[in-house]
Design a protein around this motif. Structure first.
Motif, short mmCIF file in Angstrom:
data_model
loop_
_atom_site.label_atom_id
_atom_site.label_comp_id
_atom_site.label_asym_id
_atom_site.label_seq_id
_atom_site.Cartn_x
_atom_site.Cartn_y
_atom_site.Cartn_z
N GLY A 60 0.82 -1.21 0.00
CA GLY A 60 0.00 0.00 0.00
C GLY A 60 0.85 1.26 0.00
O GLY A 60 0.52 2.26 -0.66
N THR A 61 1.95 1.23 0.75
CA THR A 61 2.85 2.39 0.80
C THR A 61 3.49 2.63 -0.56
O THR A 61 3.58 3.78 -1.03
N LEU A 62 3.95 1.57 -1.21
CA LEU A 62 4.57 1.71 -2.53
C LEU A 62 3.57 2.25 -3.55
O LEU A 62 3.92 3.08 -4.41
N ARG A 63 2.33 1.79 -3.46
CA ARG A 63 1.29 2.30 -4.37
C ARG A 63 1.04 3.78 -4.13
O ARG A 63 0.86 4.56 -5.08
N ALA A 64 1.04 4.17 -2.84
CA ALA A 64 0.80 5.57 -2.51
C ALA A 64 1.94 6.44 -3.01
O ALA A 64 1.72 7.56 -3.50
N LYS A 68 1.89 9.32 -5.94
CA LYS A 68 2.28 10.63 -5.43
C LYS A 68 1.25 11.21 -4.47
O LYS A 68 0.91 12.40 -4.50
N GLU A 69 0.72 10.32 -3.60
CA GLU A 69 -0.22 10.78 -2.58
C GLU A 69 0.54 11.53 -1.49
O GLU A 69 1.71 11.27 -1.22
N THR A 70 -0.15 12.45 -0.85
CA THR A 70 0.51 13.30 0.15
C THR A 70 0.55 12.66 1.54
O THR A 70 1.47 12.89 2.32
N ILE A 72 1.39 9.76 2.98
CA ILE A 72 2.08 8.47 2.94
C ILE A 72 2.16 7.84 4.33
O ILE A 72 2.08 6.62 4.49
N ALA A 73 2.30 8.67 5.37
CA ALA A 73 2.49 8.15 6.73
C ALA A 73 1.34 7.27 7.18
O ALA A 73 1.54 6.30 7.92
N SER A 74 0.12 7.58 6.72
CA SER A 74 -1.05 6.81 7.15
C SER A 74 -1.01 5.37 6.65
O SER A 74 -1.63 4.48 7.21
N THR A 75 -0.25 5.13 5.59
CA THR A 75 -0.16 3.77 5.05
C THR A 75 0.75 2.88 5.88
O THR A 75 0.80 1.67 5.66
#
Length: 242
Positions: A60-64, A68-70, A72-75
């Protein structure tokens, strides 16, 4: 159009489940609601679930990052919780890596210190104190812990005995018997997290102008102690010999 699989959400769900399930297994074991074998199976299952949560979370983090989602920490919430579940188990396995599959360790293999009072505290389902298995226990201990041997201390035996009793109490072990006449101390050490009980007997006797200390530490359950009994003996004798 099918909605893409939400790895981040499922990572968090799985990690929360594994954390709660692991805590429940430990709680039930400590309060004797379930036996250690079902508890260990439960913890093994939650560890696998924790690993799955980490993998899902990282995907999920790699996809975010790729999108280019802002936020990222929530993942990383799922992987962080999964890490909390997995790490204690991995650390225990790594600490016991290479340890022989035995659970009854002593400094005197020929004439190990004998448990007396402790026998009444152990149930039939617990490991036997007669050392019937494995048949090559002595060989396995010699190969796994060649450093374990009686401790000779250049102090009077009565003084060493009092120091040993004080050291047992300082460690928070539950004292089962103290016999100055026979030079025997029996106690039980309970592990902090899982609540496993390991029984200890210490034999103190004069040896010329020195005092000889022998020690035995035996787990009540499990075929392997992951090296904990040998570690307990080493640390105790090292402190007593100071």
């Amino acid at each position: 159009m099918n909605k893409p699989f939400d790895f981040t959400r499922w990572s968090l769900r799985i990690s929360l489940f594994s954390l709660l399930a692991a805590g429940f297994a430990v709680f039930c074991l400590r309060f004797s609601i379930i036996d250690f074998q079902p508890a260990l199976l439960g913890i093994a299952g939650t560890t696998l679930a924790g690993l799955l949560a980490i993998v899902f979370g990282l995907i999920g983090t790699l996809r975010a990052i790729k999108a280019k989602e802002t936020n990222i920490a929530s993942t990383l919430a799922g992987p962080a919780l999964g890490f909390l579940v997995v790490m204690p188990v991995l650390m225990a396995i790594m600490a016991g890596a290479g340890a022989p599959r035995i659970h009854d360790i002593t400094t005197d293999l020929a004439h190990p210190p004998e448990f007396v009072a402790i026998k009444a505290l152990r149930a039939p389902a617990h490991n036997s104190l007669d050392q019937p298995e494995p048949e090559n226990l002595s060989t396995l201990q010699k190969e796994g812990y060649p450093d374990l041997a009686p401790l000779l201390i250049p102090r009077p035996s009565d003084q060493v005995f009092e120091q040993a009793v004080a050291l047992v109490k300082k460690r928070g072990w539950e004292v089962a018997a103290v016999s100055a006449e026979s030079g025997r101390i029996e106690a039980t050490d309970t592990t902090r997290i899982m609540g496993f009980k390991d029984d200890v007997v210490i034999r103190i006797q004069a040896a010329g102008n020195k005092t000889q200390v022998d020690m035995r530490s035996a787990s009540r359950v499990g075929k392997s102690d992951l090296g904990m009994n040998a570690k307990r003996i080493r640390l105790f004798l090292a402190d007593l010999g100071k």
